[in-house]
Design a protein around this motif. Structure first.
Motif, PDB file in Angstrom:
ATOM      1  N   GLU A 150      42.717  11.005  -6.772  1.00 21.36           N
ATOM      2  CA  GLU A 150      42.914  10.290  -8.037  1.00 21.36           C
ATOM      3  C   GLU A 150      41.837   9.225  -8.230  1.00 21.36           C
ATOM      4  O   GLU A 150      41.288   9.082  -9.329  1.00 21.36           O
ATOM      5  CB  GLU A 150      44.299   9.636  -8.067  1.00 21.36           C
ATOM      6  CG  GLU A 150      45.431  10.633  -8.141  1.00 21.36           C
ATOM      7  CD  GLU A 150      46.795  10.024  -7.812  1.00 21.36           C
ATOM      8  OE1 GLU A 150      46.884   8.808  -7.529  1.00 21.36           O
ATOM      9  OE2 GLU A 150      47.787  10.772  -7.844  1.00 21.36           O
ATOM     10  N   LEU A 151      41.549   8.474  -7.177  1.00 20.31           N
ATOM     11  CA  LEU A 151      40.533   7.423  -7.267  1.00 20.31           C
ATOM     12  C   LEU A 151      39.140   8.017  -7.482  1.00 20.31           C
ATOM     13  O   LEU A 151      38.310   7.436  -8.193  1.00 20.31           O
ATOM     14  CB  LEU A 151      40.569   6.548  -6.006  1.00 20.31           C
ATOM     15  CG  LEU A 151      41.808   5.660  -5.880  1.00 20.31           C
ATOM     16  CD1 LEU A 151      41.911   5.090  -4.470  1.00 20.31           C
ATOM     17  CD2 LEU A 151      41.795   4.563  -6.934  1.00 20.31           C
ATOM     18  N   GLU A 152      38.909   9.181  -6.895  1.00 23.10           N
ATOM     19  CA  GLU A 152      37.635   9.870  -7.117  1.00 23.10           C
ATOM     20  C   GLU A 152      37.524  10.327  -8.572  1.00 23.10           C
ATOM     21  O   GLU A 152      36.473  10.158  -9.209  1.00 23.10           O
ATOM     22  CB  GLU A 152      37.523  11.057  -6.165  1.00 23.10           C
ATOM     23  CG  GLU A 152      36.161  11.696  -6.145  1.00 23.10           C
ATOM     24  CD  GLU A 152      36.044  12.831  -5.127  1.00 23.10           C
ATOM     25  OE1 GLU A 152      34.926  13.343  -4.996  1.00 23.10           O
ATOM     26  OE2 GLU A 152      37.044  13.202  -4.488  1.00 23.10           O
ATOM     27  N   GLU A 153      38.597  10.869  -9.121  1.00 23.10           N
ATOM     28  CA  GLU A 153      38.599  11.300 -10.522  1.00 23.10           C
ATOM     29  C   GLU A 153      38.374  10.135 -11.480  1.00 23.10           C
ATOM     30  O   GLU A 153      37.762  10.294 -12.537  1.00 23.10           O
ATOM     31  CB  GLU A 153      39.922  12.005 -10.858  1.00 23.10           C
ATOM     32  CG  GLU A 153      40.054  13.367 -10.217  1.00 23.10           C
ATOM     33  CD  GLU A 153      41.455  13.955 -10.338  1.00 23.10           C
ATOM     34  OE1 GLU A 153      42.337  13.323 -10.973  1.00 23.10           O
ATOM     35  OE2 GLU A 153      41.677  15.039  -9.770  1.00 23.10           O
ATOM     36  N   GLU A 154      38.842   8.945 -11.097  1.00 26.85           N
ATOM     37  CA  GLU A 154      38.666   7.749 -11.918  1.00 26.85           C
ATOM     38  C   GLU A 154      37.278   7.128 -11.743  1.00 26.85           C
ATOM     39  O   GLU A 154      36.937   6.176 -12.438  1.00 26.85           O
ATOM     40  CB  GLU A 154      39.726   6.694 -11.581  1.00 26.85           C
ATOM     41  CG  GLU A 154      41.122   7.070 -11.991  1.00 26.85           C
ATOM     42  CD  GLU A 154      41.317   7.120 -13.500  1.00 26.85           C
ATOM     43  OE1 GLU A 154      40.511   6.512 -14.243  1.00 26.85           O
ATOM     44  OE2 GLU A 154      42.276   7.768 -13.945  1.00 26.85           O
ATOM     45  N   GLY A 155      36.501   7.647 -10.786  1.00 29.14           N
ATOM     46  CA  GLY A 155      35.167   7.099 -10.542  1.00 29.14           C
ATOM     47  C   GLY A 155      35.177   5.802  -9.749  1.00 29.14           C
ATOM     48  O   GLY A 155      34.218   5.045  -9.775  1.00 29.14           O
ATOM     49  N   ILE A 156      36.267   5.552  -9.016  1.00 29.44           N
ATOM     50  CA  ILE A 156      36.425   4.331  -8.230  1.00 29.44           C
ATOM     51  C   ILE A 156      35.993   4.553  -6.781  1.00 29.44           C
ATOM     52  O   ILE A 156      35.486   3.651  -6.129  1.00 29.44           O
ATOM     53  CB  ILE A 156      37.885   3.829  -8.324  1.00 29.44           C
ATOM     54  CG1 ILE A 156      38.194   3.439  -9.777  1.00 29.44           C
ATOM     55  CG2 ILE A 156      38.145   2.681  -7.367  1.00 29.44           C
ATOM     56  CD1 ILE A 156      39.653   3.145 -10.045  1.00 29.44           C
ATOM     57  N   VAL A 157      36.203   5.763  -6.303  1.00 28.96           N
ATOM     58  CA  VAL A 157      35.861   6.147  -4.924  1.00 28.96           C
ATOM     59  C   VAL A 157      34.965   7.371  -4.979  1.00 28.96           C
ATOM     60  O   VAL A 157      35.115   8.222  -5.857  1.00 28.96           O
ATOM     61  CB  VAL A 157      37.143   6.449  -4.113  1.00 28.96           C
ATOM     62  CG1 VAL A 157      36.837   7.136  -2.796  1.00 28.96           C
ATOM     63  CG2 VAL A 157      37.935   5.168  -3.868  1.00 28.96           C
ATOM     64  N   THR A 158      34.043   7.449  -4.048  1.00 28.79           N
ATOM     65  CA  THR A 158      33.207   8.641  -3.934  1.00 28.79           C
ATOM     66  C   THR A 158      33.432   9.282  -2.572  1.00 28.79           C
ATOM     67  O   THR A 158      33.694   8.591  -1.581  1.00 28.79           O
ATOM     68  CB  THR A 158      31.714   8.311  -4.152  1.00 28.79           C
ATOM     69  OG1 THR A 158      30.984   9.521  -4.215  1.00 28.79           O
ATOM     70  CG2 THR A 158      31.154   7.443  -3.058  1.00 28.79           C
TER      71      THR A 158
END
Length: 113
Positions: free
Chosen positions: A57-65
């Motif tokens: 979810e955080l990756e989809e939001e661009g917060i985590v890579t």
């Protein structure tokens, strides 16, 4: 007295950050990239499935890579993006507030953080 309307962007941000474990995962990634097992091991009672879901979810939001290193065995690390790193002052303020105002029971105080 008129109640102000909540800004949709603020509401969306709170929705993202308020999911169980999300802010703890972000706090864990503040120092730098970490592998899945390191994140999982640092957070008591966090299941691998929930961690995997939150990271996606955080990756989809661009917060985590998520970075995959083509090694044998494959190494995968998670880190904050610039967008995620901008949450650092907010998380630091929560830590400051918690240190000042949150009291732990003697049992909680003995648990490793």
């Amino acid at each position: 007295m008129e109640v102000p309307e909540v800004c949709p962007r603020f509401e969306r941000a709170v929705d993202i950050l308020s999911k169980r474990w999300t802010t703890l995962i972000l706090h864990q990634l503040l120092p730098g990239p970490q592998r899945f097992a390191a994140i999982e091991g640092s957070l008591r009672n966090l299941s691998g499935k929930v961690l995997s879901d939150r990271l996606k979810e955080l990756e989809e939001e661009g917060i985590v890579t998520r970075t995959v290193y083509p090694e044998k065995p494959v190494r995968i690390e998670y880190s904050l993006t610039d967008k995620g790193a901008e949450l650092a002052p907010i998380l630091d303020q929560i830590q400051h507030w918690a240190t000042r105002w949150i009291q732990l029971s003697p049992e909680e105080d003995r648990l490793p953080s």
